[in-house]
Design a protein around this motif. Structure first.
Motif, PDB file in Angstrom:
ATOM      1  N   GLY A  23      38.448   3.764  11.450  1.00 28.24           N
ATOM      2  CA  GLY A  23      39.664   3.179  11.998  1.00 28.24           C
ATOM      3  C   GLY A  23      40.387   2.256  11.044  1.00 28.24           C
ATOM      4  O   GLY A  23      41.368   1.613  11.415  1.00 28.24           O
ATOM      5  N   LYS A  24      39.921   2.180   9.796  1.00 32.12           N
ATOM      6  CA  LYS A  24      40.582   1.323   8.814  1.00 32.12           C
ATOM      7  C   LYS A  24      41.856   2.000   8.331  1.00 32.12           C
ATOM      8  O   LYS A  24      41.836   3.147   7.881  1.00 32.12           O
ATOM      9  N   MET A  25      42.963   1.266   8.405  1.00 36.71           N
ATOM     10  CA  MET A  25      44.254   1.812   8.009  1.00 36.71           C
ATOM     11  C   MET A  25      44.734   1.190   6.703  1.00 36.71           C
ATOM     12  O   MET A  25      44.580   0.004   6.478  1.00 36.71           O
ATOM     13  N   VAL A  26      45.352   2.031   5.885  1.00 38.44           N
ATOM     14  CA  VAL A  26      45.970   1.603   4.632  1.00 38.44           C
ATOM     15  C   VAL A  26      47.390   2.136   4.630  1.00 38.44           C
ATOM     16  O   VAL A  26      47.626   3.290   5.013  1.00 38.44           O
ATOM     17  N   ILE A  27      48.351   1.301   4.228  1.00 30.94           N
ATOM     18  CA  ILE A  27      49.743   1.740   4.238  1.00 30.94           C
ATOM     19  C   ILE A  27      50.310   1.756   2.824  1.00 30.94           C
ATOM     20  O   ILE A  27      49.815   1.075   1.920  1.00 30.94           O
ATOM     21  N   ALA A  28      51.344   2.560   2.641  1.00 30.65           N
ATOM     22  CA  ALA A  28      52.075   2.616   1.374  1.00 30.65           C
ATOM     23  C   ALA A  28      53.547   2.808   1.695  1.00 30.65           C
ATOM     24  O   ALA A  28      53.903   3.446   2.696  1.00 30.65           O
ATOM     25  N   LYS A  29      54.388   2.257   0.850  1.00 33.24           N
ATOM     26  CA  LYS A  29      55.826   2.321   1.062  1.00 33.24           C
ATOM     27  C   LYS A  29      56.493   2.445  -0.298  1.00 33.24           C
ATOM     28  O   LYS A  29      56.344   1.570  -1.151  1.00 33.24           O
ATOM     29  N   GLU A  30      57.214   3.532  -0.507  1.00 31.97           N
ATOM     30  CA  GLU A  30      57.888   3.772  -1.775  1.00 31.97           C
ATOM     31  C   GLU A  30      59.346   4.148  -1.504  1.00 31.97           C
ATOM     32  O   GLU A  30      59.660   4.727  -0.460  1.00 31.97           O
ATOM     33  N   PRO A  31      60.248   3.842  -2.437  1.00 30.68           N
ATOM     34  CA  PRO A  31      61.657   4.219  -2.249  1.00 30.68           C
ATOM     35  C   PRO A  31      61.817   5.726  -2.075  1.00 30.68           C
ATOM     36  O   PRO A  31      61.179   6.520  -2.767  1.00 30.68           O
ATOM     37  N   THR A  32      62.667   6.115  -1.132  1.00 29.24           N
ATOM     38  CA  THR A  32      63.000   7.525  -0.955  1.00 29.24           C
ATOM     39  C   THR A  32      63.827   8.002  -2.145  1.00 29.24           C
ATOM     40  O   THR A  32      64.653   7.261  -2.682  1.00 29.24           O
ATOM     41  N   THR A  33      63.603   9.233  -2.554  1.00 24.20           N
ATOM     42  CA  THR A  33      64.338   9.807  -3.689  1.00 24.20           C
ATOM     43  C   THR A  33      65.309  10.863  -3.163  1.00 24.20           C
ATOM     44  O   THR A  33      64.934  12.025  -2.986  1.00 24.20           O
ATOM     45  N   PRO A  34      66.568  10.471  -2.885  1.00 22.80           N
ATOM     46  CA  PRO A  34      67.524  11.389  -2.250  1.00 22.80           C
ATOM     47  C   PRO A  34      67.744  12.689  -3.015  1.00 22.80           C
ATOM     48  O   PRO A  34      67.991  13.732  -2.407  1.00 22.80           O
ATOM     49  N   GLU A  35      67.655  12.645  -4.349  1.00 21.17           N
ATOM     50  CA  GLU A  35      67.901  13.853  -5.137  1.00 21.17           C
ATOM     51  C   GLU A  35      66.816  14.902  -4.904  1.00 21.17           C
ATOM     52  O   GLU A  35      67.060  16.102  -5.027  1.00 21.17           O
ATOM     53  N   ASP A  36      65.624  14.476  -4.565  1.00 23.38           N
ATOM     54  CA  ASP A  36      64.506  15.374  -4.252  1.00 23.38           C
ATOM     55  C   ASP A  36      63.503  14.577  -3.422  1.00 23.38           C
ATOM     56  O   ASP A  36      62.727  13.788  -3.962  1.00 23.38           O
ATOM     57  N   LEU A  37      63.515  14.780  -2.113  1.00 22.42           N
ATOM     58  CA  LEU A  37      62.679  13.978  -1.215  1.00 22.42           C
ATOM     59  C   LEU A  37      61.196  14.099  -1.549  1.00 22.42           C
ATOM     60  O   LEU A  37      60.423  13.166  -1.318  1.00 22.42           O
ATOM     61  N   LEU A  38      60.790  15.242  -2.096  1.00 21.09           N
ATOM     62  CA  LEU A  38      59.374  15.466  -2.365  1.00 21.09           C
ATOM     63  C   LEU A  38      58.844  14.528  -3.448  1.00 21.09           C
ATOM     64  O   LEU A  38      57.663  14.188  -3.450  1.00 21.09           O
ATOM     65  N   ILE A  39      59.715  14.067  -4.338  1.00 20.62           N
ATOM     66  CA  ILE A  39      59.283  13.129  -5.383  1.00 20.62           C
ATOM     67  C   ILE A  39      58.784  11.837  -4.752  1.00 20.62           C
ATOM     68  O   ILE A  39      57.705  11.328  -5.076  1.00 20.62           O
ATOM     69  N   GLY A  40      59.582  11.285  -3.814  1.00 21.14           N
ATOM     70  CA  GLY A  40      59.169  10.062  -3.127  1.00 21.14           C
ATOM     71  C   GLY A  40      57.905  10.258  -2.310  1.00 21.14           C
ATOM     72  O   GLY A  40      57.060   9.360  -2.228  1.00 21.14           O
ATOM     73  N   VAL A  41      57.765  11.441  -1.702  1.00 29.35           N
ATOM     74  CA  VAL A  41      56.552  11.751  -0.933  1.00 29.35           C
ATOM     75  C   VAL A  41      55.325  11.755  -1.842  1.00 29.35           C
ATOM     76  O   VAL A  41      54.271  11.216  -1.500  1.00 29.35           O
ATOM     77  N   LYS A  42      55.455  12.340  -3.031  1.00 31.19           N
ATOM     78  CA  LYS A  42      54.341  12.376  -3.987  1.00 31.19           C
ATOM     79  C   LYS A  42      53.963  10.964  -4.439  1.00 31.19           C
ATOM     80  O   LYS A  42      52.777  10.628  -4.541  1.00 31.19           O
ATOM     81  N   TYR A  43      54.982  10.140  -4.714  1.00 31.82           N
ATOM     82  CA  TYR A  43      54.708   8.754  -5.095  1.00 31.82           C
ATOM     83  C   TYR A  43      53.929   8.036  -4.004  1.00 31.82           C
ATOM     84  O   TYR A  43      52.984   7.275  -4.275  1.00 31.82           O
TER      85      TYR A  43
END
Length: 686
Positions: A23-43
Motif C-alpha cells: 500500500g506504499k504510494m510514490v508519486i511523480a510529476k513532470e511537465p507535459t510535452t505538447p509536441e509529443d505527449l509520450l515524451i512526458g509520459v516516459k519522463y
C-alpha cells in the motif's frame, strides 16, 4: 514486490502514482510535452522508477498493470487536427451534421460563430438505400452508388470512412454490406459504423458520435501503439489499460478497436477519486474538483456513484456515448489575467500552459497568471515548488503582475495579486454552483473534495464562497485523477434500441436483446482475461412518460426477465422522476426507449498505507514562517509553514498557516481549522 501504476496526462503536468503490495504510494510529476505527449509520459515513468530506487526496466518488469488517462482525444477535437475522414450516408441526409439538433452551444449568442462539422461537405457522399423504423428494407442498397462513393473518397485520400445509414440501429444489414464494399475497394482505410459505435435512435447524435470516433481514431491508435511498443522494449509484461469516458478502464487492444471510448478520458477519473476518499469518511455526496495548471474540472458524486450522461458537447461537436458527468472550464495555475474593452479585469480561460508557462517558470512567459499571484501572495514557496525540484522566480512574478495588472489599475503588486486570486476563486465557485443547480442539486448538501496541484491553494476560499460546511483535501491531491484510476474497474457499455409502450412489451424480444449484449460482454471480458468470478453485470433501461421528450435511465434487476423484474425497474423510474422533477404519476402510461447493459471486470481493491498517529499539536512538523497575504488582515503577515510529510494522524492545523506537500500547498486562512486523518488527508473541523 509488485506495482500498480497510473498515469494522467494533463494540459500542464503529467502525473503518475505507483503503489506496491504493502500500500506504499510514490508519486511523480513532470511537465507535459505538447509536441509529443509520450515524451512526458516516459519522463514520468522514469521518475517513478527512480523514486522506487530502481531502473526503468526493473521497475516495469515488476509492474502488473498501468492505467493511463489522456486528453489526447479531446485535444484532437478541440485543435481540429484529427484525421481526414469521409461520410457515407443515406440519400437525402448529406447535411445532417449541419442541420444539427442544436445549432450551436449557446443559441442566443449571435457573436458565436456557427460550428463547422468535422467532415466538409465535399467528403459527405450519399448512397441509395432506405430502412423503415422497424428495420425493414424499403429500398434495397444500390451497390453501384456505394462503389462510386468509395471511389470518390479514395481519390480524396481520406484516412477513415464513417458509415451512417438511416435506421441502421434497427438492422445493420446495409451498413455491414457497405463496410464489405469498402474493404474490397479501399482496404487500407479504417471504417466506423454507426450501428456499432452508437446503436440508438437520433440520426444526428449517432452520426456525430461516429464521426468523432473516426476523426480521433488514427491519432489515438498511433499513440496507443507507440506506448505499447515502448513498454514491450522496456520489458513490461503486464496489462496496459486506458481510462474510458464512462469511468471504467479497458485494455489497449479494446481501445484500438473503439477509440471513441477515450474521447473524454482525461477528466473521467477525478470523481472516482472523490468516491474513494468519501468511503474513508462515510460520505456519499461530494463535490469533486480538480484544479491543475490549465483546467478546472467539477464533478458530482451522488450516493456514492458518479452520474453518467450521454449528451456531451466537445468543442461544438455532439457526443452521445456514456461519459462521467464532469464540467470543465479554463481555470488553473496557468490562467492569465487580462482586461476587456471596459478595463475590467478577468482571469482565464486563456492559459500559459506548460510552455512557456507562468512568468515565474522563467521559460519566456510574460503574462500574469494565477500561479504568479500565489507566489507573490506567499502561498507558494519559490524554493519548494514540486518539492524543490523546480525553482521559481518571484521577481518575474512581481514584474508580470506589475506591468500587466497593477500599473493599469494604479494599485500595489500585492493588491493586484490578491485581486487575481479572488477573481479566479469566484469564477470556480460560480462554475460549481451552476453545475449543481442545473442538475437539480443544492451544493450546500455536499462535502467538498478538492484535488489537483493548484486546488488546495484555493480550496478554503471556494468553500467559503459556496457556503459549504465540510472540506476534504486528499494527501494525493497533486495526482488526483491518477489516484482515482488505481481504483477503477474494467467496464464496457452495451445498448439496444427498443421503443415500446409498457402494455406492448415483448418479453421474448427483450430476452433476445439481452442474450446478444451479454454474449458480447462475456466475450470481451474473456479477451481481457477477467475470471468469471470477477465479472459483474448491471442492467439499465431508459424510460419516460408517454409524450415526454427526454427519458430517464434507471437500473433494473439481473436474472430472469420477468414481469416482477420489469416492475422493479418501473418503480425505480417513478422514484427517480420524482427526485429529478418533483413529481411522478404511477397511473400514467410509460414508454421504454433503450435497454442497456454494463459489464464490469473487478480490479482488486488497494489497501492504503496508514501514517503514524500523534496528538493534536503539529509543531514537530513546523518548517518555519513566511509572509503571506490573508484578506482578513488585508496585509502580508507571518504565517506558520508545516511539512506535510511530517504531520501525524490527529494533528490539528489552525489558520493562518500553510502546509507544503511535495507537489501542492494547502492554504488555511485565519479562523479555519483542519485535521489530518489516518491516510494523511486533510479534513476541516469546526
Amino acid at each position: 514486490m509488485f506495482f500498480r501504476v497510473s498515469i494522467d496526462c494533463g494540459g500542464t503536468f503529467t502525473d503518475a502514482i505507483s503503489v506496491d503490495e504493502m500500500g506504499k504510494m510514490v508519486i511523480a510529476k513532470e511537465p507535459t510535452t505538447p509536441e509529443d505527449l509520450l515524451i512526458g509520459v516516459k519522463y514520468t515513468l522514469s521518475a517513478l522508477a527512480h523514486r522506487n530506487n530502481m531502473d526503468l526496466k526493473s521497475f516495469l518488469e515488476k509492474t502488473r498493470f498501468i492505467v493511463h488517462g489522456t486528453t489526447l482525444g479531446t485535444n484532437t477535437i478541440v485543435q481540429k487536427n484529427g484525421a481526414k475522414i469521409g461520410l457515407i450516408i443515406t440519400k437525402g441526409y448529406r447535411d445532417i451534421l449541419v442541420f444539427r439538433r442544436i445549432p450551436k452551444e449557446d443559441p442566443y449568442n449571435w457573436r458565436m460563430p456557427y460550428p463547422k462539422p468535422l467532415v466538409p461537405r465535399y467528403l459527405r457522399v450519399e448512397v441509395e438505400e432506405r430502412l423503415n423504423y422497424k428495420g425493414e428494407i424499403v429500398k434495397p442498397l444500390n451497390e453501384d452508388s456505394v462503389h462510386k462513393a468509395v471511389s470518390h473518397l479514395k481519390r480524396e485520400g481520406v484516412e477513415g470512412i464513417v458509415v451512417s445509414l438511416f435506421f441502421s440501429f434497427m438492422n445493420l444489414i446495409h451498413e455491414k454490406r457497405v463496410a464489405e464494399i469498402i474493404e474490397e475497394d479501399y482496404p487500407e482505410v479504417s471504417v466506423s459504423l454507426s450501428s456499432k459505435v452508437l446503436p440508438s435512435i437520433g440520426e444526428f447524435e449517432r452520426t456525430s458520435t461516429t464521426v468523432i470516433d473516426a476523426y480521433i481514431a488514427p491519432v489515438l491508435r498511433r499513440y496507443i501503439l507507440s506506448f505499447q511498443t515502448f513498454l514491450e522494449k522496456e520489458r513490461f509484461e503486464g496489462q496496459l489499460l486506458f481510462m474510458q469516458n464512462n469511468g471504467g478502464v479497458e485494455t489497449w487492444q479494446m481501445a484500438m478497436e473503439r477509440p471513441s471510448t477515450l474521447a473524454f478520458s482525461g477528466p473521467a477519473a477525478s470523481p472516482v477519486s472523490a468516491t474513494v476518499i468519501g468511503k474513508i469518511h462515510d460520505v456519499e455526496n461530494l463535490v469533486s474538483v480538480d484544479m491543475g495548471g490549465t483546467s478546472f474540472d467539477c464533478g458530482i458524486v451522488d450516493n456514492g456513484t458518479c452520474p453518467i450522461r450521454t449528451d456531451a458537447v466537445i468543442a461544438d461537436q455532439r457526443f452521445s456515448l456514456p461519459i462521467v458527468d464532469v464540467s470543465s472550464i479554463g481555470a488553473g495555475g496557468g490562467s492569465i489575467a487580462w482586461f476587456d474593452s471596459t478595463n475590467t479585469l478577468h482571469v482565464g480561460p486563456q492559459s500559459a500552459g506548460a510552455s512557456p508557462g507562468p512568468a515565474c517558470y522563467d521559460r519566456g512567459g510574460e503574462e500574469a497568471t494565477v500561479t504568479d499571484a500565489n507566489v507573490v501572495l506567499g502561498y507558494i514557496s519559490p524554493d519548494y515548488f514540486l518539492g524543490g525540484e523546480m525553482k521559481l522566480r518571484k521577481d518575474l512574478s512581481e514584474k508580470a503582475i506589475k506591468e500587466k495588472v497593477a500599473d493599469r489599475l494604479g494599485i500595489s503588486i500585492i493588491e493586484a495579486a490578491a485581486g487575481i486570486y479572488k477573481i479566479i476563486n469566484a469564477v470556480m465557485a460560480d462554475k460549481i454552483s451552476c453545475t449543481f443547480t442545473r442538475r437539480g442539486y443544492d451544493v450546500r448538501d455536499f462535502t467538498f473534495c478538492v484535488g489537483g496541484s493548484a486546488g488546495p491553494v484555493h480550496a478554503v476560499r471556494i468553500m467559503q464562497e459556496l457556503g459549504l460546511e465540510r472540506l476534504i483535501i486528499p494527501k494525493l491531491a497533486p495526482v488526483y485523477s491518477a489516484y482515482g484510476m488505481l481504483s477503477v474497474d474494467l467496464k464496457h457499455d452495451y445498448m439496444r434500441f427498443y421503443y415500446t409502450q409498457r402494455k406492448s412489451l415483448d418479453f421474448d424480444h427483450l430476452r433476445k436483446l439481452y442474450e446478444e449484449m451479454e454474449g458480447e460482454a462475456i466475450e470481451t471480458l474473456k479477451r481481457e482475461g477477467v475470471p468469471k468470478e470477477q465479472q459483474d453485470f448491471m442492467r439499465f433501461m431508459d424510460v419516460r412518460y408517454h409524450g415526454q421528450f427526454r427519458e430517464v435511465e434507471v437500473p433494473w434487476p439481473n436474472g430472469p426477465i420477468t414481469e416482477e423484474a420489469i416492475s422493479s425497474g418501473i418503480a425505480a423510474f417513478h422514484a427517480k422522476h420524482r427526485e429529478m422533477y418533483g413529481y411522478s404519476d404511477e397511473s400514467y402510461p410509460i414508454e421504454f426507449m433503450n435497454f442497456k447493459l454494463s459489464a464490469i471486470g473487478k480490479i482488486p481493491y488497494i489497501e492504503l498505507e496508514e501514517i503514524k498517529r500523534g496528538g493534536i499539536d503539529p509543531s514537530p512538523a513546523l518548517k518555519g514562517e513566511r509572509d503571506a497575504f490573508f484578506e482578513e488582515n488585508n496585509t502580508l503577515g507571518k504565517s506558520r509553514v508545516y511539512d506535510g510529510d511530517r504531520l501525524l494522524c490527529g494533528n490539528i492545523l489552525e489558520g493562518p498557516c500553510i502546509v507544503e506537500e511535495k507537489a501542492t500547498t494547502i492554504v488555511i486562512p485565519p479562523e479555519f481549522r483542519m485535521t489530518v486523518d489516518q491516510y494523511g488527508n486533510y479534513v476541516s473541523v469546526k
